[in-house]
Scaffold this motif. Structure first.
Motif, PDB file in Angstrom:
ATOM      1  N   TRP A 181       0.840  -1.191   0.000  1.00 28.32           N
ATOM      2  CA  TRP A 181       0.000   0.000   0.000  1.00 28.32           C
ATOM      3  C   TRP A 181       0.883   1.252   0.000  1.00 28.32           C
ATOM      4  O   TRP A 181       0.679   2.179  -0.774  1.00 28.32           O
ATOM      5  N   TYR A 182       1.885   1.258   0.873  1.00 29.50           N
ATOM      6  CA  TYR A 182       2.831   2.371   0.982  1.00 29.50           C
ATOM      7  C   TYR A 182       3.533   2.593  -0.366  1.00 29.50           C
ATOM      8  O   TYR A 182       3.622   3.721  -0.845  1.00 29.50           O
ATOM      9  N   ALA A 183       4.018   1.526  -0.974  1.00 32.58           N
ATOM     10  CA  ALA A 183       4.717   1.640  -2.260  1.00 32.58           C
ATOM     11  C   ALA A 183       3.796   2.222  -3.337  1.00 32.58           C
ATOM     12  O   ALA A 183       4.215   3.057  -4.146  1.00 32.58           O
ATOM     13  N   GLY A 184       2.537   1.802  -3.328  1.00 29.00           N
ATOM     14  CA  GLY A 184       1.574   2.344  -4.277  1.00 29.00           C
ATOM     15  C   GLY A 184       1.335   3.829  -4.077  1.00 29.00           C
ATOM     16  O   GLY A 184       1.231   4.590  -5.035  1.00 29.00           O
ATOM     17  N   LEU A 185       1.268   4.254  -2.805  1.00 30.68           N
ATOM     18  CA  LEU A 185       1.083   5.673  -2.513  1.00 30.68           C
ATOM     19  C   LEU A 185       2.298   6.495  -2.945  1.00 30.68           C
ATOM     20  O   LEU A 185       2.146   7.602  -3.473  1.00 30.68           O
ATOM     21  N   VAL A 186       3.491   5.961  -2.726  1.00 32.66           N
ATOM     22  CA  VAL A 186       4.703   6.662  -3.164  1.00 32.66           C
ATOM     23  C   VAL A 186       4.651   6.876  -4.678  1.00 32.66           C
ATOM     24  O   VAL A 186       4.936   7.963  -5.182  1.00 32.66           O
ATOM     25  N   LYS A 187       4.245   5.852  -5.387  1.00 32.20           N
ATOM     26  CA  LYS A 187       4.209   5.906  -6.857  1.00 32.20           C
ATOM     27  C   LYS A 187       3.265   6.994  -7.385  1.00 32.20           C
ATOM     28  O   LYS A 187       3.556   7.634  -8.395  1.00 32.20           O
ATOM     29  N   ILE A 188       2.146   7.233  -6.679  1.00 31.77           N
ATOM     30  CA  ILE A 188       1.171   8.222  -7.166  1.00 31.77           C
ATOM     31  C   ILE A 188       1.304   9.587  -6.481  1.00 31.77           C
ATOM     32  O   ILE A 188       0.481  10.472  -6.680  1.00 31.77           O
ATOM     33  N   GLY A 189       2.334   9.755  -5.645  1.00 27.88           N
ATOM     34  CA  GLY A 189       2.521  11.017  -4.937  1.00 27.88           C
ATOM     35  C   GLY A 189       1.632  11.156  -3.712  1.00 27.88           C
ATOM     36  O   GLY A 189       1.324  12.268  -3.288  1.00 27.88           O
ATOM     37  N   GLY A 190       1.232  10.031  -3.143  1.00 28.70           N
ATOM     38  CA  GLY A 190       0.326  10.036  -1.995  1.00 28.70           C
ATOM     39  C   GLY A 190       0.999  10.217  -0.653  1.00 28.70           C
ATOM     40  O   GLY A 190       0.328  10.330   0.368  1.00 28.70           O
ATOM     41  N   ILE A 191       2.334  10.252  -0.620  1.00 31.76           N
ATOM     42  CA  ILE A 191       3.079  10.441   0.626  1.00 31.76           C
ATOM     43  C   ILE A 191       3.709  11.828   0.604  1.00 31.76           C
ATOM     44  O   ILE A 191       4.440  12.170  -0.324  1.00 31.76           O
ATOM     45  N   SER A 192       3.428  12.615   1.636  1.00 30.44           N
ATOM     46  CA  SER A 192       4.029  13.948   1.749  1.00 30.44           C
ATOM     47  C   SER A 192       5.424  13.829   2.350  1.00 30.44           C
ATOM     48  O   SER A 192       6.364  14.424   1.864  1.00 30.44           O
ATOM     49  N   SER A 193       5.546  13.070   3.450  1.00 31.54           N
ATOM     50  CA  SER A 193       6.856  12.836   4.051  1.00 31.54           C
ATOM     51  C   SER A 193       6.800  11.601   4.941  1.00 31.54           C
ATOM     52  O   SER A 193       5.727  11.182   5.380  1.00 31.54           O
ATOM     53  N   HIS A 194       7.977  11.033   5.169  1.00 35.26           N
ATOM     54  CA  HIS A 194       8.119   9.884   6.058  1.00 35.26           C
ATOM     55  C   HIS A 194       9.406  10.098   6.836  1.00 35.26           C
ATOM     56  O   HIS A 194      10.478   9.884   6.310  1.00 35.26           O
ATOM     57  N   LYS A 195       9.237  10.554   8.073  1.00 39.23           N
ATOM     58  CA  LYS A 195      10.385  10.811   8.936  1.00 39.23           C
ATOM     59  C   LYS A 195      10.203  10.039  10.225  1.00 39.23           C
ATOM     60  O   LYS A 195       9.183  10.202  10.907  1.00 39.23           O
ATOM     61  N   LYS A 196      11.193   9.211  10.536  1.00 38.75           N
ATOM     62  CA  LYS A 196      11.144   8.354  11.721  1.00 38.75           C
ATOM     63  C   LYS A 196       9.836   7.580  11.705  1.00 38.75           C
ATOM     64  O   LYS A 196       9.563   6.879  10.751  1.00 38.75           O
ATOM     65  N   GLU A 197       9.027   7.730  12.762  1.00 41.32           N
ATOM     66  CA  GLU A 197       7.794   6.945  12.823  1.00 41.32           C
ATOM     67  C   GLU A 197       6.580   7.676  12.262  1.00 41.32           C
ATOM     68  O   GLU A 197       5.476   7.176  12.329  1.00 41.32           O
ATOM     69  N   ASN A 198       6.764   8.872  11.697  1.00 44.47           N
ATOM     70  CA  ASN A 198       5.649   9.662  11.172  1.00 44.47           C
ATOM     71  C   ASN A 198       5.546   9.540   9.658  1.00 44.47           C
ATOM     72  O   ASN A 198       6.467   9.905   8.938  1.00 44.47           O
ATOM     73  N   LEU A 199       4.406   9.068   9.207  1.00 45.65           N
ATOM     74  CA  LEU A 199       4.109   8.922   7.783  1.00 45.65           C
ATOM     75  C   LEU A 199       2.959   9.862   7.461  1.00 45.65           C
ATOM     76  O   LEU A 199       1.831   9.643   7.906  1.00 45.65           O
ATOM     77  N   LEU A 200       3.259  10.952   6.744  1.00 41.96           N
ATOM     78  CA  LEU A 200       2.253  11.954   6.409  1.00 41.96           C
ATOM     79  C   LEU A 200       1.773  11.742   4.981  1.00 41.96           C
ATOM     80  O   LEU A 200       2.584  11.741   4.043  1.00 41.96           O
ATOM     81  N   LEU A 201       0.472  11.580   4.843  1.00 41.26           N
ATOM     82  CA  LEU A 201      -0.100  11.478   3.509  1.00 41.26           C
ATOM     83  C   LEU A 201      -0.222  12.869   2.910  1.00 41.26           C
ATOM     84  O   LEU A 201      -0.456  13.849   3.620  1.00 41.26           O
ATOM     85  N   SER A 202      -0.087  12.946   1.615  1.00 36.25           N
ATOM     86  CA  SER A 202      -0.313  14.198   0.889  1.00 36.25           C
ATOM     87  C   SER A 202      -1.820  14.335   0.655  1.00 36.25           C
ATOM     88  O   SER A 202      -2.600  13.455   1.023  1.00 36.25           O
ATOM     89  N   ASP A 203      -2.220  15.421   0.016  1.00 30.85           N
ATOM     90  CA  ASP A 203      -3.632  15.573  -0.336  1.00 30.85           C
ATOM     91  C   ASP A 203      -4.097  14.429  -1.237  1.00 30.85           C
ATOM     92  O   ASP A 203      -5.224  13.958  -1.122  1.00 30.85           O
TER      93      ASP A 203
END
Length: 172
Positions: free
Chosen positions: A13-35
């Motif tokens: 799921w994470y890899a799919g979101l990265v591919k479509i620009g669905g992740i704003s940032s991932h730092k340490k334990e925080n995974l922020l989704l983009s719009d």
């Protein structure tokens, strides 16, 4: 190990979101989704509790994590958020007893060190404010469910698949 990772629904799921620009940032334990990632979710109400509905393709990924609590955060960084928190994303020991492979984080890390994760989901400003007023008693749970669409408006399809303890923070 590669086979375990290939069959990890959250990592896929994470890899799919990265591919479509669905992740704003991932730092340490925080995974922020983009719009874009946040559009996979819809906010509603089920039995007087806040409901976070997701698309069919997101259900297995969300079910695959042991979420310990949910957080409604108003005004953090000029945005409103729903955060899903896990104290440890590795698989449960009872799953090992059932023959499911050894505990791993979604990132493929073995060991005894806990792997916390907070998934931050952006929400349109104002959509969560009803839950932070004095006029409404704050529910103790957030429901997660499958989103359906009827004439364009999102709605819950079936019963929620999970309930998570809920708190509020950062009302501004």
């Amino acid at each position: 190990m590669a086979d375990d990772i290939a069959h990890n629904p959250f990592l896929n799921w994470y890899a799919g979101l990265v591919k479509i620009g669905g992740i704003s940032s991932h730092k340490k334990e925080n995974l922020l989704l983009s719009d874009i990632g946040g559009r996979r979710f819809s906010i509603g109400v089920h039995d007087g509790k806040p409901l976070l509905a997701c698309l069919k393709g997101d259900v297995e990924a969300l079910k695959g994590i042991r979420w310990s609590r949910a957080l409604i955060n108003i005004g953090a960084g000029g945005r409103d958020w729903i955060a899903l928190k896990s104290k440890d994303v590795r698989r449960d020991r009872s799953e090992i007893a059932q023959g499911i492979p050894a505990p791993r984080s979604p990132w493929g890390v073995k060991g005894t060190t806990k792997q916390p994760l907070t998934l931050w989901i952006p929400v349109t400003s104002g959509r969560l404010s009803v839950w932070t007023t004095d006029e409404v008693e704050m529910p103790e749970k957030l429901c997660l469910g499958l989103m359906g669409r009827k004439k364009g408006a999102p709605h819950l399809r079936g019963a929620p698949f999970m309930e998570i303890s809920l708190i509020t923070k950062g009302t501004t």
